[in-house]
Structures are given as C-alpha cells and as structure tokens.
Design a protein around this motif. Structure first.
Motif, PDB file in Angstrom:
ATOM      1  N   ASP A  24       0.834  -1.196   0.000  1.00 13.57           N
ATOM      2  CA  ASP A  24       0.000   0.000   0.000  1.00 13.57           C
ATOM      3  C   ASP A  24       0.872   1.251   0.000  1.00 13.57           C
ATOM      4  N   SER A  25       0.396   2.289  -0.657  1.00 21.48           N
ATOM      5  CA  SER A  25       1.080   3.582  -0.636  1.00 21.48           C
ATOM      6  C   SER A  25       0.400   4.448   0.417  1.00 21.48           C
ATOM      7  N   PHE A  43       6.087  11.787   5.171  1.00 23.27           N
ATOM      8  CA  PHE A  43       6.913  10.802   4.477  1.00 23.27           C
ATOM      9  C   PHE A  43       5.951   9.956   3.665  1.00 23.27           C
ATOM     10  N   LYS A  44       6.086  10.008   2.346  1.00 21.56           N
ATOM     11  CA  LYS A  44       5.151   9.335   1.452  1.00 21.56           C
ATOM     12  C   LYS A  44       5.884   8.222   0.734  1.00 21.56           C
ATOM     13  N   GLY A  45       5.359   6.995   0.803  1.00 20.93           N
ATOM     14  CA  GLY A  45       6.025   5.884   0.146  1.00 20.93           C
ATOM     15  C   GLY A  45       5.203   4.612   0.200  1.00 20.93           C
ATOM     16  N   THR A  46       5.855   3.503  -0.133  1.00 17.33           N
ATOM     17  CA  THR A  46       5.215   2.191  -0.181  1.00 17.33           C
ATOM     18  C   THR A  46       5.599   1.389   1.052  1.00 17.33           C
ATOM     19  N   VAL A  47       4.635   0.710   1.634  1.00 16.43           N
ATOM     20  CA  VAL A  47       4.885  -0.108   2.820  1.00 16.43           C
ATOM     21  C   VAL A  47       5.632  -1.364   2.393  1.00 16.43           C
ATOM     22  N   ILE A  48       6.819  -1.573   2.968  1.00 15.97           N
ATOM     23  CA  ILE A  48       7.640  -2.743   2.674  1.00 15.97           C
ATOM     24  C   ILE A  48       7.284  -3.903   3.600  1.00 15.97           C
ATOM     25  N   GLN A  49       7.086  -3.594   4.874  1.00 12.95           N
ATOM     26  CA  GLN A  49       6.785  -4.647   5.836  1.00 12.95           C
ATOM     27  C   GLN A  49       6.054  -4.074   7.036  1.00 12.95           C
ATOM     28  N   ILE A  50       5.339  -4.945   7.734  1.00 15.99           N
ATOM     29  CA  ILE A  50       4.744  -4.631   9.026  1.00 15.99           C
ATOM     30  C   ILE A  50       5.238  -5.701   9.973  1.00 15.99           C
ATOM     31  N   ARG A  51       5.791  -5.275  11.092  1.00 14.43           N
ATOM     32  CA  ARG A  51       6.445  -6.216  12.002  1.00 14.43           C
ATOM     33  C   ARG A  51       5.939  -5.986  13.426  1.00 14.43           C
ATOM     34  N   GLY A  52       5.832  -7.065  14.182  1.00 15.08           N
ATOM     35  CA  GLY A  52       5.446  -6.955  15.583  1.00 15.08           C
ATOM     36  C   GLY A  52       3.947  -7.080  15.779  1.00 15.08           C
ATOM     37  N   THR A  53       3.550  -7.093  17.038  1.00 12.59           N
ATOM     38  CA  THR A  53       2.132  -7.195  17.369  1.00 12.59           C
ATOM     39  C   THR A  53       1.804  -6.212  18.479  1.00 12.59           C
ATOM     40  N   GLY A  54       0.540  -5.916  18.589  1.00  9.58           N
ATOM     41  CA  GLY A  54       0.063  -5.083  19.681  1.00  9.58           C
ATOM     42  C   GLY A  54       0.637  -3.684  19.662  1.00  9.58           C
ATOM     43  N   ASP A  87      -3.135   6.257   0.553  1.00 10.49           N
ATOM     44  CA  ASP A  87      -3.244   6.853  -0.769  1.00 10.49           C
ATOM     45  C   ASP A  87      -3.720   5.840  -1.804  1.00 10.49           C
ATOM     46  N   ARG A  88      -3.075   4.672  -1.851  1.00 12.30           N
ATOM     47  CA  ARG A  88      -3.432   3.636  -2.820  1.00 12.30           C
ATOM     48  C   ARG A  88      -3.262   2.271  -2.183  1.00 12.30           C
ATOM     49  N   LYS A  89      -4.187   1.380  -2.490  1.00 17.63           N
ATOM     50  CA  LYS A  89      -4.041  -0.005  -2.054  1.00 17.63           C
ATOM     51  C   LYS A  89      -3.287  -0.750  -3.137  1.00 17.63           C
ATOM     52  N   GLY A  90      -2.301  -1.537  -2.758  1.00 26.02           N
ATOM     53  CA  GLY A  90      -1.514  -2.278  -3.715  1.00 26.02           C
ATOM     54  C   GLY A  90      -1.736  -3.768  -3.577  1.00 26.02           C
ATOM     55  N   LYS A  91      -1.513  -4.490  -4.676  1.00 17.42           N
ATOM     56  CA  LYS A  91      -1.684  -5.938  -4.664  1.00 17.42           C
ATOM     57  C   LYS A  91      -0.316  -6.592  -4.747  1.00 17.42           C
ATOM     58  N   VAL A  92       0.113  -7.215  -3.661  1.00 19.74           N
ATOM     59  CA  VAL A  92       1.360  -7.968  -3.630  1.00 19.74           C
ATOM     60  C   VAL A  92       1.065  -9.334  -3.021  1.00 19.74           C
ATOM     61  N   ARG A  93       1.923 -10.289  -3.304  1.00 24.46           N
ATOM     62  CA  ARG A  93       1.685 -11.652  -2.835  1.00 24.46           C
ATOM     63  C   ARG A  93       2.397 -11.974  -1.535  1.00 24.46           C
ATOM     64  N   ARG A  94       3.266 -11.102  -1.093  1.00 24.86           N
ATOM     65  CA  ARG A  94       4.066 -11.389   0.100  1.00 24.86           C
ATOM     66  C   ARG A  94       3.781 -10.363   1.192  1.00 24.86           C
ATOM     67  N   ALA A  95       4.086 -10.750   2.423  1.00 29.84           N
ATOM     68  CA  ALA A  95       3.891  -9.843   3.545  1.00 29.84           C
ATOM     69  C   ALA A  95       5.072  -8.889   3.690  1.00 29.84           C
ATOM     70  N   ARG A  96       6.252  -9.336   3.271  1.00 32.77           N
ATOM     71  CA  ARG A  96       7.452  -8.497   3.345  1.00 32.77           C
ATOM     72  C   ARG A  96       8.073  -8.456   1.966  1.00 32.77           C
ATOM     73  N   ILE A  97       8.016  -7.320   1.317  1.00 29.84           N
ATOM     74  CA  ILE A  97       8.442  -7.228  -0.077  1.00 29.84           C
ATOM     75  C   ILE A  97       9.848  -6.635  -0.167  1.00 29.84           C
ATOM     76  N   VAL A 113      -5.310  -1.869  -6.416  1.00 31.09           N
ATOM     77  CA  VAL A 113      -6.552  -2.559  -6.159  1.00 31.09           C
ATOM     78  C   VAL A 113      -7.610  -1.469  -6.026  1.00 31.09           C
ATOM     79  N   ALA A 114      -8.706  -1.607  -6.725  1.00 32.48           N
ATOM     80  CA  ALA A 114      -9.781  -0.595  -6.658  1.00 32.48           C
ATOM     81  C   ALA A 114     -10.384  -0.629  -5.256  1.00 32.48           C
ATOM     82  N   TYR A 115     -10.508   0.543  -4.659  1.00 34.51           N
ATOM     83  CA  TYR A 115     -11.139   0.635  -3.335  1.00 34.51           C
ATOM     84  C   TYR A 115     -11.768   2.007  -3.203  1.00 34.51           C
ATOM     85  N   THR A 116     -12.644   2.161  -2.230  1.00 35.41           N
ATOM     86  CA  THR A 116     -13.297   3.446  -2.004  1.00 35.41           C
ATOM     87  C   THR A 116     -12.606   4.146  -0.856  1.00 35.41           C
ATOM     88  N   LYS A 117     -12.277   5.412  -1.071  1.00 35.76           N
ATOM     89  CA  LYS A 117     -11.580   6.200  -0.051  1.00 35.76           C
ATOM     90  C   LYS A 117     -12.594   6.709   0.956  1.00 35.76           C
TER      91      LYS A 117
END
Length: 118
Positions: A24-25, A43-54, A87-97, A113-117
């Motif tokens: 996602d952007s 800071f505007k960019g693409t999410v590479i990974q999400i790590r951790g919980t809680g 900003d934009r939803k992206g379609k990737v196959r992995r959790a960490r790109i 990916v088409a989505y409603t803002k």
C-alpha cells in the motif's frame, strides 16, 4: 512477561489509524522538534513490511528520492506520529516485499486494487 504487557497496556496510548498492509502507498505525518519550534513533516512511500504485534508494532516505508532509495521505520504508537493517510491499495503476494529494493523504473510499480476512499 506479564509485567511487560501490563506496562505497555497501561502507559502506551493507542491511536486509530487506517488499516494498511504491504504494497500500500501511504503518507505518514509526524511532528519534528527543532529547538523550541515544532513542525509537521510527511513521508510518502510504499509499505515494505509490518512487524510486531500489539503496541510494539512497527512498519517500514520506502520511497525513491531521486535515484536513492530511502527507508524509514515507524513505531505504530510513536508519540510524534500525527496521522496516516492511505493513498493507494496495492496488490502484492508477500507480507514483506524486500525484493522491491532491487527494482527500478517501471518494474518498481505495484498493481493497484480498486477501493473506495473514506
């Protein structure tokens, strides 16, 4: 271990941000203190990974600044974090790109990916 969880729940405040995932952007607005002054920077960019919980969850964003790739890791509950906009939803196959780091030009695009803002 329960003591650590107790302290996190008691003292770390949670903020409501939109749900996002890798590919996602997003734009992250955070506060910067320079001496006595404070200002908001983004800071505007693409999410590479999400790590951790809680409450210790972090996410990494990558953007291209000219020919140089810049990555930044943000804790989800950082006090200076003010807002996150999706900003934009992206379609990737992995959790960490991580492979995204080596891509340049047109190959470095993520399918939308088409989505409603909201």
């Amino acid at each position: 271990m329960d003591l650590v969880k107790y302290v996190q729940e008691k003292y770390i405040e949670t903020k409501d941000f939109p749900v996002f995932k890798s590919g996602d952007s997003i734009t992250v607005y955070y506060e910067i203190r320079e001496g006595a002054k404070t200002r908001t920077q983004f800071f505007k960019g693409t999410v590479i990974q999400i790590r951790g919980t809680g409450r210790t969850k972090t996410f990494t964003i990558r953007k291209m600044s000219g020919d140089v790739g810049v990555e930044r890791v943000f804790p989800m509950n950082m006090p200076a974090l003010q807002n996150i906009t999706l900003d934009r939803k992206g379609k990737v196959r992995r959790a960490r790109i991580y492979y995204f780091r080596e891509l340049r030009g047109k190959k470095a695009r993520v399918k939308d990916v088409a989505y409603t803002k909201k």
